[in-house]
Design a protein around this motif. Sequence first.
Motif, PDB file in Angstrom:
ATOM      1  N   SER A   1       6.847   0.192 -17.338  1.00  0.00           N
ATOM      2  CA  SER A   1       6.758  -0.644 -17.675  1.00  0.00           C
ATOM      3  C   SER A   1       6.019  -2.011 -17.140  1.00  0.00           C
ATOM      4  O   SER A   1       6.536  -1.695 -16.016  1.00  0.00           O
ATOM      5  N   SER A   2       5.354  -3.450 -16.988  1.00  0.00           N
ATOM      6  CA  SER A   2       4.627  -4.313 -16.670  1.00  0.00           C
ATOM      7  C   SER A   2       6.185  -4.494 -16.316  1.00  0.00           C
ATOM      8  O   SER A   2       6.140  -5.320 -14.670  1.00  0.00           O
ATOM      9  N   HIS A   3       7.891  -4.572 -16.689  1.00  0.00           N
ATOM     10  CA  HIS A   3       8.788  -5.645 -15.952  1.00  0.00           C
ATOM     11  C   HIS A   3       9.513  -4.459 -14.964  1.00  0.00           C
ATOM     12  O   HIS A   3      10.045  -5.193 -14.284  1.00  0.00           O
ATOM     13  N   THR A   4       8.721  -2.982 -14.595  1.00  0.00           N
ATOM     14  CA  THR A   4       9.577  -2.180 -13.842  1.00  0.00           C
ATOM     15  C   THR A   4       9.249  -2.432 -12.649  1.00  0.00           C
ATOM     16  O   THR A   4       9.791  -2.483 -11.457  1.00  0.00           O
ATOM     17  N   ARG A   5       7.441  -2.994 -12.864  1.00  0.00           N
ATOM     18  CA  ARG A   5       6.925  -2.273 -11.982  1.00  0.00           C
ATOM     19  C   ARG A   5       6.218  -3.566 -11.260  1.00  0.00           C
ATOM     20  O   ARG A   5       6.760  -4.537 -10.056  1.00  0.00           O
TER      21      ARG A   5
ATOM     22  N   ARG B   1       0.861  -1.131  -0.522  1.00  0.00           N
ATOM     23  CA  ARG B   1       0.060  -0.143   0.272  1.00  0.00           C
ATOM     24  C   ARG B   1       0.893   1.461   0.038  1.00  0.00           C
ATOM     25  O   ARG B   1       0.536   2.373   0.024  1.00  0.00           O
ATOM     26  N   GLU B   2       2.026   1.216   0.293  1.00  0.00           N
ATOM     27  CA  GLU B   2       2.911   1.947   0.244  1.00  0.00           C
ATOM     28  C   GLU B   2       3.625   2.932  -0.764  1.00  0.00           C
ATOM     29  O   GLU B   2       3.503   3.488  -1.700  1.00  0.00           O
ATOM     30  N   LEU B   3       3.990   1.462  -1.367  1.00  0.00           N
ATOM     31  CA  LEU B   3       3.982   1.635  -3.141  1.00  0.00           C
ATOM     32  C   LEU B   3       3.679   1.187  -4.193  1.00  0.00           C
ATOM     33  O   LEU B   3       3.621   1.368  -5.416  1.00  0.00           O
ATOM     34  N   LEU B   4       2.082   1.441  -3.846  1.00  0.00           N
ATOM     35  CA  LEU B   4       0.437   1.473  -4.395  1.00  0.00           C
ATOM     36  C   LEU B   4       0.807   2.484  -5.753  1.00  0.00           C
ATOM     37  O   LEU B   4       0.839   2.285  -7.044  1.00  0.00           O
ATOM     38  N   PRO B   5       1.119   3.814  -5.106  1.00  0.00           N
ATOM     39  CA  PRO B   5       1.264   4.942  -7.056  1.00  0.00           C
ATOM     40  C   PRO B   5       2.023   4.066  -8.128  1.00  0.00           C
ATOM     41  O   PRO B   5       2.313   4.371  -8.633  1.00  0.00           O
ATOM     42  N   LEU B   6       3.506   3.745  -7.272  1.00  0.00           N
ATOM     43  CA  LEU B   6       4.565   3.109  -8.087  1.00  0.00           C
ATOM     44  C   LEU B   6       4.136   2.004  -8.902  1.00  0.00           C
ATOM     45  O   LEU B   6       4.165   1.303  -9.848  1.00  0.00           O
ATOM     46  N   LEU B   7       3.813   0.638  -8.180  1.00  0.00           N
ATOM     47  CA  LEU B   7       3.571  -0.107  -8.328  1.00  0.00           C
ATOM     48  C   LEU B   7       2.016  -0.328  -9.116  1.00  0.00           C
ATOM     49  O   LEU B   7       2.306  -1.206 -10.589  1.00  0.00           O
ATOM     50  N   CYS B   8       1.317   0.925  -9.611  1.00  0.00           N
ATOM     51  CA  CYS B   8      -0.015   0.663 -10.639  1.00  0.00           C
ATOM     52  C   CYS B   8       0.047   1.969 -11.392  1.00  0.00           C
ATOM     53  O   CYS B   8      -0.807   1.925 -12.085  1.00  0.00           O
ATOM     54  N   SER B   9       1.295   2.472 -11.858  1.00  0.00           N
ATOM     55  CA  SER B   9       1.898   3.389 -12.099  1.00  0.00           C
ATOM     56  C   SER B   9       1.557   3.328 -13.694  1.00  0.00           C
ATOM     57  O   SER B   9       2.256   1.662 -13.971  1.00  0.00           O
ATOM     58  N   LYS B  10       0.677   3.195 -14.425  1.00  0.00           N
ATOM     59  CA  LYS B  10       0.944   3.499 -15.830  1.00  0.00           C
ATOM     60  C   LYS B  10       2.063   3.764 -16.530  1.00  0.00           C
ATOM     61  O   LYS B  10       2.134   3.511 -17.885  1.00  0.00           O
TER      62      LYS B  10
ATOM     63  N   LEU C   1      -1.072  -9.628  -7.648  1.00  0.00           N
ATOM     64  CA  LEU C   1       0.002  -9.307  -8.631  1.00  0.00           C
ATOM     65  C   LEU C   1      -1.728  -8.440  -9.125  1.00  0.00           C
ATOM     66  O   LEU C   1      -1.311  -8.419 -10.320  1.00  0.00           O
ATOM     67  N   ARG C   2      -3.087  -9.076  -9.592  1.00  0.00           N
ATOM     68  CA  ARG C   2      -4.201  -8.894  -9.786  1.00  0.00           C
ATOM     69  C   ARG C   2      -5.100  -7.297  -9.301  1.00  0.00           C
ATOM     70  O   ARG C   2      -4.990  -6.826 -10.540  1.00  0.00           O
ATOM     71  N   TRP C   3      -3.819  -6.988  -8.716  1.00  0.00           N
ATOM     72  CA  TRP C   3      -4.153  -5.152  -8.516  1.00  0.00           C
ATOM     73  C   TRP C   3      -3.239  -4.036  -9.051  1.00  0.00           C
ATOM     74  O   TRP C   3      -3.374  -3.464  -9.623  1.00  0.00           O
ATOM     75  N   MET C   4      -2.391  -4.375  -8.980  1.00  0.00           N
ATOM     76  CA  MET C   4      -1.042  -4.352 -10.088  1.00  0.00           C
ATOM     77  C   MET C   4      -1.472  -4.281 -11.506  1.00  0.00           C
ATOM     78  O   MET C   4      -1.305  -3.488 -12.194  1.00  0.00           O
ATOM     79  N   CYS C   5      -1.718  -5.228 -11.406  1.00  0.00           N
ATOM     80  CA  CYS C   5      -2.079  -5.834 -13.611  1.00  0.00           C
ATOM     81  C   CYS C   5      -3.461  -5.373 -13.917  1.00  0.00           C
ATOM     82  O   CYS C   5      -3.713  -5.092 -14.993  1.00  0.00           O
ATOM     83  N   ALA C   6      -4.394  -4.251 -12.584  1.00  0.00           N
ATOM     84  CA  ALA C   6      -5.964  -4.275 -12.694  1.00  0.00           C
ATOM     85  C   ALA C   6      -6.399  -5.283 -13.704  1.00  0.00           C
ATOM     86  O   ALA C   6      -7.450  -4.742 -14.001  1.00  0.00           O
TER      87      ALA C   6
END
Length: 205
Positions: free
Chosen positions: A91-95, A79-88, A132-137
């Motif tokens: 790239s997916s590999h970077t996240r 949750r602390e890194l959520l803005p970064l992990l879900c940033s469009k 993972l499902r949250w990160m990939c929407a």
Amino acid sequence: HKKCTGIRGRIAPDPSFKCNRCLGIARPIDGRPFESVTIDEQHLDVVDSFCYLGDSIAASGGCEAATITRVRAAWGKFRELLPLLCSKSLSSHTRGRVYDTCVRGALLYASECWPLRQSDLARLQRNERAMLRWMCAIKPTDNISTQDLRLRLNIEDLGIVLRRRRLRWFGHVQRSEEWIMKVCEMGVEGHRPRGRPRKTWREVL
């Protein structure tokens, strides 16, 4: 309780019966023989569990308490890194690399010494799958497997990572000549209880 409501037996409950557990005056069930110990003139309380260096150790053995503690820590980091992990914009590999380094690192802290059971491994996989499902929407109605999500984020399977960490720590233990190796080879006095015993760390390894 069943005894209070009469569900356990066919006889109707006694209206004058008072359950000590419901009243809060029942003696706690505890198999520990001592409430406190003294080591080198230091008075220590005997507890059922305690947290040491971020890892939870329970008197009942196993790693259930440890996995629950690490799952909570991983969700806090997620949750602390959520803005970064879900940033469009990333790239997916970077996240995936950020997740593997920060979130999964918090999830698997001290996992080298866990005698994992199937229920403990399922708890870790279930929470990671939700992240993972949250990160990939991914919506709950989307029929996408966890393996596809790992390929999209370029991260390894959780079971493979756990096995590698255990083997790395096993090599460290085998090369050691100090107390780490002595503790692993130390015999424990006493008798095992009836039933199937819990797996030791070496059996899991």
